[in-house]
Design an enzyme around this catalytic site. Structure first.
Site, PDB file in Angstrom:
ATOM      1  N   GLY A 173       2.548  -1.346   4.287  1.00 19.45           N
ATOM      2  CA  GLY A 173       2.719  -0.091   4.116  1.00 19.45           C
ATOM      3  C   GLY A 173       3.890   0.414   3.936  1.00 19.45           C
ATOM      4  O   GLY A 173       4.633   0.300   2.955  1.00 19.45           O
ATOM      5  N   GLY A 174       4.386   1.252   5.046  1.00 17.12           N
ATOM      6  CA  GLY A 174       5.643   1.767   5.255  1.00 17.12           C
ATOM      7  C   GLY A 174       6.955   0.818   4.551  1.00 17.12           C
ATOM      8  O   GLY A 174       7.552   1.574   3.665  1.00 17.12           O
ATOM      9  N   GLU A 213      -6.488  -5.395   9.929  1.00 12.20           N
ATOM     10  CA  GLU A 213      -5.235  -4.434  10.361  1.00 12.20           C
ATOM     11  C   GLU A 213      -5.578  -3.636  11.339  1.00 12.20           C
ATOM     12  O   GLU A 213      -6.484  -2.495  11.558  1.00 12.20           O
ATOM     13  CB  GLU A 213      -5.272  -3.335   9.068  1.00 12.20           C
ATOM     14  N   HIS A 249      -9.723   1.032   4.232  1.00 10.63           N
ATOM     15  CA  HIS A 249      -8.695   1.309   4.935  1.00 10.63           C
ATOM     16  C   HIS A 249      -8.872   2.238   5.961  1.00 10.63           C
ATOM     17  O   HIS A 249      -9.670   3.022   6.117  1.00 10.63           O
ATOM     18  CB  HIS A 249      -7.480   2.000   3.914  1.00 10.63           C
ATOM     19  N   ASN A 280       0.766  -1.111   0.093  1.00 10.16           N
ATOM     20  CA  ASN A 280      -0.117   0.094   0.171  1.00 10.16           C
ATOM     21  C   ASN A 280       0.879   1.151   0.016  1.00 10.16           C
ATOM     22  O   ASN A 280       1.384   1.577   0.934  1.00 10.16           O
ATOM     23  CB  ASN A 280      -1.044   0.043   1.194  1.00 10.16           C
ATOM     24  N   TRP A 281       1.036   1.796  -1.210  1.00  6.25           N
ATOM     25  CA  TRP A 281       1.832   2.828  -1.267  1.00  6.25           C
ATOM     26  C   TRP A 281       1.378   4.383  -0.675  1.00  6.25           C
ATOM     27  O   TRP A 281       2.022   5.328  -0.705  1.00  6.25           O
ATOM     28  CB  TRP A 281       2.295   3.073  -2.833  1.00  6.25           C
ATOM     29  N   LYS A 282       0.092   4.112  -0.526  1.00  5.47           N
ATOM     30  CA  LYS A 282      -0.734   5.406  -0.062  1.00  5.47           C
ATOM     31  C   LYS A 282      -0.372   6.595  -0.964  1.00  5.47           C
ATOM     32  O   LYS A 282      -0.305   6.446  -2.229  1.00  5.47           O
ATOM     33  CB  LYS A 282      -0.422   5.582   1.251  1.00  5.47           C
TER      34      LYS A 282
HETATM   35  C1  PEP Z   1      -1.093   0.286   5.862  1.00  3.53           C
HETATM   36  O1  PEP Z   1      -1.498   1.344   6.364  1.00  3.53           O
HETATM   37  O2  PEP Z   1      -1.935  -0.552   5.298  1.00  3.53           O
HETATM   38  C2  PEP Z   1      -0.356  -0.550   6.673  1.00  3.53           C
HETATM   39  C3  PEP Z   1      -0.174  -1.856   6.993  1.00  3.53           C
HETATM   40  O3  PEP Z   1       0.854   0.334   7.187  1.00  3.53           O
HETATM   41  P1  PEP Z   1       2.110  -0.154   7.862  1.00  3.53           P
HETATM   42  O4  PEP Z   1       2.809  -1.334   7.177  1.00  3.53           O
HETATM   43  O5  PEP Z   1       3.073   0.960   7.657  1.00  3.53           O
HETATM   44  O6  PEP Z   1       1.876  -0.306   9.339  1.00  3.53           O
END
Ligand code: PEP
Length: 269
Positions: A253-254, A181, A111, A30-32
């Site tokens: 995500g990150g 999540e 999300h 998930n690149w946001k």
């Molecule tokens: C997300 O926002 O979907 C996520 C999983 O972020 P992160 O991996 O950065 O916690």
């Protein structure tokens, strides 16, 4: 029951390759609202040879160009959001048909950032899922409790409500993926410098709750629904998390924003 899902043993397959749903484990990045088009094209060039199931949820404006570079590749594209409406005067929205035309085969829905910052409701999320299914796009329904709800021991109630309302009137669940999540485990919602994921015990416990709720909704058909975990998955913890048989994949995500860390994650499945 819990022990059965802690183990990753699946015949002679390498540990963790296949999840409880039977299929191969899947990774969704998930690149946001990050990276540039140039960076994203460079990124996919570097991971293009992967044989694993990898999906990239990229910003809308990158999808078309990325799609051209992904023809005949294993990597699939996802939207990060979709309109709940079919078409019309909805300035700024992107419809499921448009996502389809851009080459998306998956799309994130619900999300926590959309739920929290844009006040998306379970009912809207349900309408989005219905739109996606009409166009053959696989919805990834994201859900999870926040810290206050967890502390009040409301996790089961919250998740069950998100599932039941989000999947309302959806008769054929085969195309749906669920991403558990927990909001408190998503890196961007954590104030501390050192970020942490949920523990494997927490993940198994909640995935079992999700599995049971899906079984009540869809009986035997629920077996094939993939349930992913997301929340601070990184190269250090991914093996331990994906080793759990009940986890069918990860939403990242990150750690999906850097080629080196995402590559390390891809290689570990
Ligand atoms: C997300 O926002 O979907 C996520 C999983 O972020 P992160 O991996 O950065 O916690």
């Amino acid at each position: 029951m819990k022990e059965q899902f802690m183990s990753a043993k699946c015949g002679s397959l390498p540990a963790g390759r296949h999840g409880a749903s039977g299929g191969k484990k899947i990774l969704i990045a998930n690149w946001k609202m990050n990276l540039s088009l140039g960076q994203s094209l460079n990124f996919i060039k570097k991971i293009a040879k992967t044989k694993n199931e990898v999906v990239i949820a990229a910003p809308f404006t990158f999808l078309c160009e990325m799609g051209k570079h992904l023809k005949r590749k294993k990597i699939k594209l996802a939207g990060q959001n979709v309109s709940q409406f079919k078409e019309g005067a909805y300035t700024g929205d992107v419809s499921a048909r448009m996502l389809k035309e851009e080459g998306c085969t998956f799309c994130l829905v619900g999300h926590s950032e959309r739920r929290i910052y844009f006040k998306e409701t379970d009912k809207e999320i349900n309408q989005k899922i219905l739109q996606l299914l009409k166009y053959g796009i696989r919805p990834v329904l994201c859900l999870g409790e926040n810290l206050a709800q967890r502390r009040k021991k409301l996790t089961k109630k919250i998740i069950t409500k998100q599932l039941i309302t989000g999947l309302w009137d959806i008769k054929k669940p085969e195309k749906i993926l669920i991403a558990y999540e927990p909001v408190w485990a998503i890196s961007t919602f954590q104030k501390s410098k050192i970020k942490h994921s949920a523990t494997t015990a927490d993940i198994v416990k909640i995935h079992l709750i999700i599995k049971a709720a899906l079984k009540r909704l869809y009986k035997n058909k629920s077996k094939t629904i993939k349930i992913l975990y997301g929340g601070t998955v990184n190269p250090k913890n991914v093996k331990e998390i994906l080793k759990l048989k009940i986890v069918d994949g990860a939403l990242v995500g990150g750690a999906s924003l850097k080629i080196s860390s995402f590559n390390a994650i891809i290689k570990s499945i």
